[in-house]
Design a protein around this motif. Structure first.
Motif, PDB file in Angstrom:
ATOM      1  N   ILE A 140      10.361 -14.995  -4.785  1.00 16.87           N
ATOM      2  CA  ILE A 140       9.033 -14.361  -4.827  1.00 16.87           C
ATOM      3  C   ILE A 140       8.217 -14.893  -6.006  1.00 16.87           C
ATOM      4  O   ILE A 140       6.994 -15.027  -5.922  1.00 16.87           O
ATOM      5  CB  ILE A 140       9.150 -12.810  -4.862  1.00 16.87           C
ATOM      6  CG1 ILE A 140       7.791 -12.139  -4.621  1.00 16.87           C
ATOM      7  CG2 ILE A 140       9.760 -12.315  -6.163  1.00 16.87           C
ATOM      8  CD1 ILE A 140       7.211 -12.302  -3.248  1.00 16.87           C
ATOM      9  N   GLU A 141       8.902 -15.232  -7.095  1.00 14.12           N
ATOM     10  CA  GLU A 141       8.201 -15.748  -8.277  1.00 14.12           C
ATOM     11  C   GLU A 141       7.456 -17.046  -7.958  1.00 14.12           C
ATOM     12  O   GLU A 141       6.356 -17.277  -8.464  1.00 14.12           O
ATOM     13  CB  GLU A 141       9.191 -15.992  -9.426  1.00 14.12           C
ATOM     14  CG  GLU A 141       9.756 -14.732 -10.057  1.00 14.12           C
ATOM     15  CD  GLU A 141      10.933 -14.111  -9.305  1.00 14.12           C
ATOM     16  OE1 GLU A 141      11.464 -13.098  -9.789  1.00 14.12           O
ATOM     17  OE2 GLU A 141      11.319 -14.639  -8.238  1.00 14.12           O
ATOM     18  N   VAL A 144       4.344 -16.136  -5.611  1.00 18.56           N
ATOM     19  CA  VAL A 144       3.291 -15.456  -6.368  1.00 18.56           C
ATOM     20  C   VAL A 144       2.689 -16.398  -7.412  1.00 18.56           C
ATOM     21  O   VAL A 144       1.485 -16.354  -7.675  1.00 18.56           O
ATOM     22  CB  VAL A 144       3.816 -14.146  -6.998  1.00 18.56           C
ATOM     23  CG1 VAL A 144       2.790 -13.530  -7.939  1.00 18.56           C
ATOM     24  CG2 VAL A 144       4.165 -13.151  -5.888  1.00 18.56           C
ATOM     25  N   LEU A 161       0.753  -7.910  -1.723  1.00 20.28           N
ATOM     26  CA  LEU A 161       2.010  -8.123  -0.998  1.00 20.28           C
ATOM     27  C   LEU A 161       2.070  -7.120   0.149  1.00 20.28           C
ATOM     28  O   LEU A 161       1.450  -6.060   0.088  1.00 20.28           O
ATOM     29  CB  LEU A 161       3.216  -7.889  -1.918  1.00 20.28           C
ATOM     30  CG  LEU A 161       3.277  -8.685  -3.224  1.00 20.28           C
ATOM     31  CD1 LEU A 161       4.422  -8.176  -4.100  1.00 20.28           C
ATOM     32  CD2 LEU A 161       3.456 -10.173  -2.940  1.00 20.28           C
ATOM     33  N   THR A 168      11.110  -6.120  -5.517  1.00 22.00           N
ATOM     34  CA  THR A 168      10.277  -7.315  -5.318  1.00 22.00           C
ATOM     35  C   THR A 168       8.916  -7.136  -5.990  1.00 22.00           C
ATOM     36  O   THR A 168       8.384  -8.061  -6.604  1.00 22.00           O
ATOM     37  CB  THR A 168      10.111  -7.613  -3.809  1.00 22.00           C
ATOM     38  OG1 THR A 168      11.398  -7.883  -3.258  1.00 22.00           O
ATOM     39  CG2 THR A 168       9.208  -8.812  -3.571  1.00 22.00           C
ATOM     40  N   ALA A 172       7.387  -9.641  -8.788  1.00 23.94           N
ATOM     41  CA  ALA A 172       6.121 -10.333  -8.509  1.00 23.94           C
ATOM     42  C   ALA A 172       5.081 -10.023  -9.586  1.00 23.94           C
ATOM     43  O   ALA A 172       4.360 -10.912 -10.055  1.00 23.94           O
ATOM     44  CB  ALA A 172       5.596  -9.911  -7.144  1.00 23.94           C
ATOM     45  N   ILE A 178      -0.374  -7.771  -9.523  1.00 27.77           N
ATOM     46  CA  ILE A 178      -0.553  -7.488  -8.101  1.00 27.77           C
ATOM     47  C   ILE A 178      -1.584  -6.364  -7.997  1.00 27.77           C
ATOM     48  O   ILE A 178      -1.461  -5.345  -8.662  1.00 27.77           O
ATOM     49  CB  ILE A 178       0.787  -7.053  -7.453  1.00 27.77           C
ATOM     50  CG1 ILE A 178       1.865  -8.134  -7.643  1.00 27.77           C
ATOM     51  CG2 ILE A 178       0.594  -6.712  -5.977  1.00 27.77           C
ATOM     52  CD1 ILE A 178       1.564  -9.469  -7.003  1.00 27.77           C
TER      53      ILE A 178
END
Length: 335
Positions: A140-141, A144, A161, A168, A172, A178
């Protein structure tokens, strides 16, 4: 018409308390999602939404694929600045505009997907860009990190997301703030509460976007039996709408209908008012003016603590019979 506005997350994005989910306005891979759609009526619905103060539109490259973004582009032509556009990527769409039904969150695909969505939407920026589903083969890193580059380049204003776990979200958010997380959420679907997702979002100052706040149309009460769905209606594949599960859930719905009748509102309006009372952004989907007007009116309904508690006692978290997706689709949800 003015509609109450809220901050979605803590990065500066302001939105109406209710948005419009556009998925049902086109097919997906040739199949109708919620019955037949009409392009002219869908565009008129988007225009009516704006008049009602609903200027937040939710689409995705998956829908069509790509056709939904193009329909939204037609609807907002000449008025781009009046709308907040959210779209999503992650279900892989190949160069022939076909779904591979795989997931792709690689940095290279992130760049490819955004450029295609910008072209389809006929715009030079996306307000809110979501990862639709996590690519199990890409950390996920990395995904993102690539989305953060889109913010730097001005192609995207905020990132989000969809259908992700609390863990997660935390990973992220360390890479880039986010703004919003989207998941299914309604009186009939409360997993975001029980999984710790809503608690995590509150802790991190991230907004929550509730899709299918009407239980995929079930709470409207228009569907009386599993046979009421068209042959290619997506809902036929959902365990919640099959066999005994359907009839168990209808029993719960009948109790909700009684409360709605007492209050002088429709079951859909009551269910929407409940979602909005949680302080989240609801994006009910519709392709008809009649329903966008009905949904918009729900933003003026106030529920007392007693009414909220009564609704939650009828359908406590986990009370709904059957899963919200079949086993295959549930594998794509990052739990």
């Amino acid at each position: 018409m003015s509609m109450k506005r809220i901050n979605l997350g803590s990065e500066g994005l302001q939105v109406p308390v209710q948005g419009l989910g556009c998925m049902g306005m086109t097919t997906i891979a040739g199949g109708d999602i919620y019955g037949k759609a009409n392009e002219e009526e869908s565009i008129a619905t988007i225009h009516r939404a704006l008049e009602l103060g609903i200027d937040f539109l939710d689409t995705a490259d998956l829908y069509g694929p790509l056709l939904n973004e193009r329909l939204v582009a037609k609807a907002i032509k000449g008025n781009r600045e009046k709308y907040t556009i959210a779209t999503k990527f992650g279900y892989e769409v190949d160069d022939n505009e076909q779904l591979t039904w795989g997931f792709n969150g690689t940095p290279a695909y992130v760049q490819k997907a955004i450029d295609r969505s910008l072209k389809n939407l006929d715009t030079d920026y996306i307000d809110l860009y979501y990862l639709h589903r996590v690519d199990p083969n890409t950390p996920i890193e990395e995904t993102v990190g690539a989305m953060a580059e889109l913010v730097k380049s001005g192609k995207v204003k905020y990132i989000g997301l969809s259908e992700v776990s609390a863990e997660t979200i935390k990973r992220a958010h360390k890479v880039h703030p986010i703004t919003a997380v989207q998941s299914e959420y309604s009186l009939f679907e409360r997993e975001a509460e029980t999984s710790g997702v809503l608690d995590t979002l509150k802790e991190l100052g991230i907004g929550f976007v509730a899709y299918s706040p009407l239980g995929r149309g079930f709470i409207s009460g228009d569907i009386k039996s599993p046979d009421d769905f068209a042959a290619d209606d997506f809902r036929r594949s959902i365990p919640r709408f099959q066999g005994d599960n359907f009839y168990k859930n209808i029993t719960l719905l009948k109790e909700i209908e009684l409360i709605a009748a007492e209050k002088g509102v429709t079951p859909s309006q009551l269910a929407l008012a409940w979602v909005l009372a949680q302080g989240v952004l609801a994006i009910p989907g519709t392709k008809r003016i009649k329903y966008i007007e009905e949904n918009a009116a729900a933003t003026n309904i106030t529920l007392s603590t007693a009414e909220k508690e009564k609704l939650e006692s009828i359908v406590p978290a986990g009370a709904t019979a059957g899963g919200r997706y079949d086993d295959t689709q549930m594998q794509f949800v990052d739990a």
